[in-house]
Design an enzyme around this catalytic site. Sequence first.
Site, PDB file in Angstrom:
ATOM      1  N   SER A 197       1.030  -0.977  -0.117  1.00  0.00           N
ATOM      2  CA  SER A 197       0.030   0.067   0.043  1.00  0.00           C
ATOM      3  C   SER A 197       0.917   1.277   0.059  1.00  0.00           C
ATOM      4  O   SER A 197       0.501   2.460  -0.613  1.00  0.00           O
ATOM      5  CB  SER A 197      -0.802  -0.020   1.281  1.00  0.00           C
ATOM      6  OG  SER A 197      -0.274  -0.191   2.361  1.00  0.00           O
ATOM      7  N   GLU A 220      10.598   6.306   0.502  1.00  0.00           N
ATOM      8  CA  GLU A 220      10.473   5.129   1.164  1.00  0.00           C
ATOM      9  C   GLU A 220      11.669   4.995   1.862  1.00  0.00           C
ATOM     10  O   GLU A 220      11.697   4.776   3.187  1.00  0.00           O
ATOM     11  CB  GLU A 220      10.107   3.883   0.495  1.00  0.00           C
ATOM     12  CG  GLU A 220       9.878   2.563   1.115  1.00  0.00           C
ATOM     13  CD  GLU A 220       8.460   2.285   1.800  1.00  0.00           C
ATOM     14  OE1 GLU A 220       7.745   2.849   1.183  1.00  0.00           O
ATOM     15  OE2 GLU A 220       8.070   1.777   2.586  1.00  0.00           O
ATOM     16  N   ASP A 223       8.313  -3.025  -5.545  1.00  0.00           N
ATOM     17  CA  ASP A 223       6.832  -2.649  -5.267  1.00  0.00           C
ATOM     18  C   ASP A 223       6.626  -1.418  -6.197  1.00  0.00           C
ATOM     19  O   ASP A 223       5.528  -1.456  -6.678  1.00  0.00           O
ATOM     20  CB  ASP A 223       6.774  -2.119  -3.750  1.00  0.00           C
ATOM     21  CG  ASP A 223       7.185  -3.563  -2.898  1.00  0.00           C
ATOM     22  OD1 ASP A 223       7.494  -4.449  -3.293  1.00  0.00           O
ATOM     23  OD2 ASP A 223       7.307  -3.152  -1.661  1.00  0.00           O
TER      24      ASP A 223
HETATM   25  C1  GLA Z   1       9.317  -5.409   0.456  1.00  0.00           C
HETATM   26  C2  GLA Z   1      10.249  -4.388  -0.372  1.00  0.00           C
HETATM   27  C3  GLA Z   1      10.536  -5.017  -1.551  1.00  0.00           C
HETATM   28  C4  GLA Z   1      11.100  -6.254  -1.456  1.00  0.00           C
HETATM   29  C5  GLA Z   1      10.232  -7.100  -0.787  1.00  0.00           C
HETATM   30  C6  GLA Z   1      10.874  -8.707  -0.291  1.00  0.00           C
HETATM   31  O1  GLA Z   1       8.038  -5.646  -0.230  1.00  0.00           O
HETATM   32  O2  GLA Z   1       9.491  -3.214  -0.213  1.00  0.00           O
HETATM   33  O3  GLA Z   1      11.625  -4.102  -2.236  1.00  0.00           O
HETATM   34  O4  GLA Z   1      12.650  -6.514  -0.998  1.00  0.00           O
HETATM   35  O5  GLA Z   1       9.924  -6.811   0.356  1.00  0.00           O
HETATM   36  O6  GLA Z   1      10.968  -9.377  -1.735  1.00  0.00           O
END
Ligand code: GLA
Length: 394
Positions: free
Chosen positions: A127, A160, A172
């Site tokens: 999210s 982030e 993500d």
């Molecule tokens: C989170 C992070 C991603 C990735 C995953 C694990 O979602 O934001 O960048 O590292 O964990 O695969």
Amino acid sequence: MDLRPSDVQSRFKEIFNREPLLIRSPGRINLIGEHTDYNDGFVMPAAVDKEIYFAISGSSDERSVIYSVKYNERFEVDLENPKPVDHPKWVNFLLGVLFQFKENGYPVKPFYCVFGGNVPLGAGMSSSAAMECGFAFALSEYNLLNIPRLKIITMAQWAEHHYVGVKCGIMDQFASVMGKEGHAIVLDCRSLTHRYAPLDLSEYGIVLCDTKVKHSLVDSEYNTRRKECESGVRLLHPFYPQVKSLRDVSPEMLGKHRREFPGKVYQRCLYVVQEILRVQEASRDLDQGNLKAFGQKMFQTHDGLSQLYEVSCKELDFLVAEAKKDQGVLGSRMMGGGFGGCTINLVRNDLADSFISEMRAKYLEAFSIEMAAYRVKVVQGTSRVPDEELTFWT
Ligand code: GLA
């Protein structure tokens, strides 16, 4: 509270009495390739129909105001100085994006913005990436900046890292912005080149089982794992000068130096090296329509995440172990950063309802927690909300 685009639109009109531009920004799933993105490896995510919506317009004075429907809170932004705040926390995701606009010389005019959606929070469906990317895209559209998608992705990732404090990889944000309907993204996180693999699951579908827990370890342990991987690379580099990240490491290289690794670094690196290889094989399985082999690799990934990488938890392990017993399930594993959130399951469509109700009952009995389940559809990445969608909902 699950919000639809029309809910966010009408809330905007109620508060600001103007006609906004509407943006949708999806959460993501990840089929396979966990904790590989920040090791220059491969991932296989997809954008899904759990989304955050942004309504945005110019303001009638010099003020810029953001309103969160979920928290029923408004925040007035100082565009000249968008520094992080102690409260409300949700605004930092967006302030980080605004800071990046400033740093990169993208001019932002005073605006009104309302946002809300239906991506479950803490479920490992990103999210936060949906929020950062959707806001960046909304600002780009509203200010007619036409910012390249890759730039939106990296600005959102920066937010982030620096305003939220999680040193996440790129998966993500990439999935949220670049998603394609009916396709998984096979992304090489080193070169950032990608291809779309048709997600032809024939009689199978994707079901997420949400543990509804989010252990507080998640952010600190995430950053620790990243450091452990980096220390593995530092250790191997003198022996193999070509090694820049775990992407360049083979299981043999690791095995040869096993005794030199301190603490848990060896097992962390072993998981990552195996997973990077596994994703490449899994993408071939998917191309060949060999869902059975693909599903087996999902189970292997879970074992590695649980035993070697140690980012699982008892709730996730339980759901995967139970799913494994179900004859309608081809594969199951924890998804995302870990320590809670969802498992992703490849389940035969005609057995999905019974799978969900059995998992719910077992989970309730074991943990006294109501599990949630989502049958997700793979959709296009961040974009304007098409008019048809609004008419459909209103
Ligand atoms: C989170 C992070 C991603 C990735 C995953 C694990 O979602 O934001 O960048 O590292 O964990 O695969």
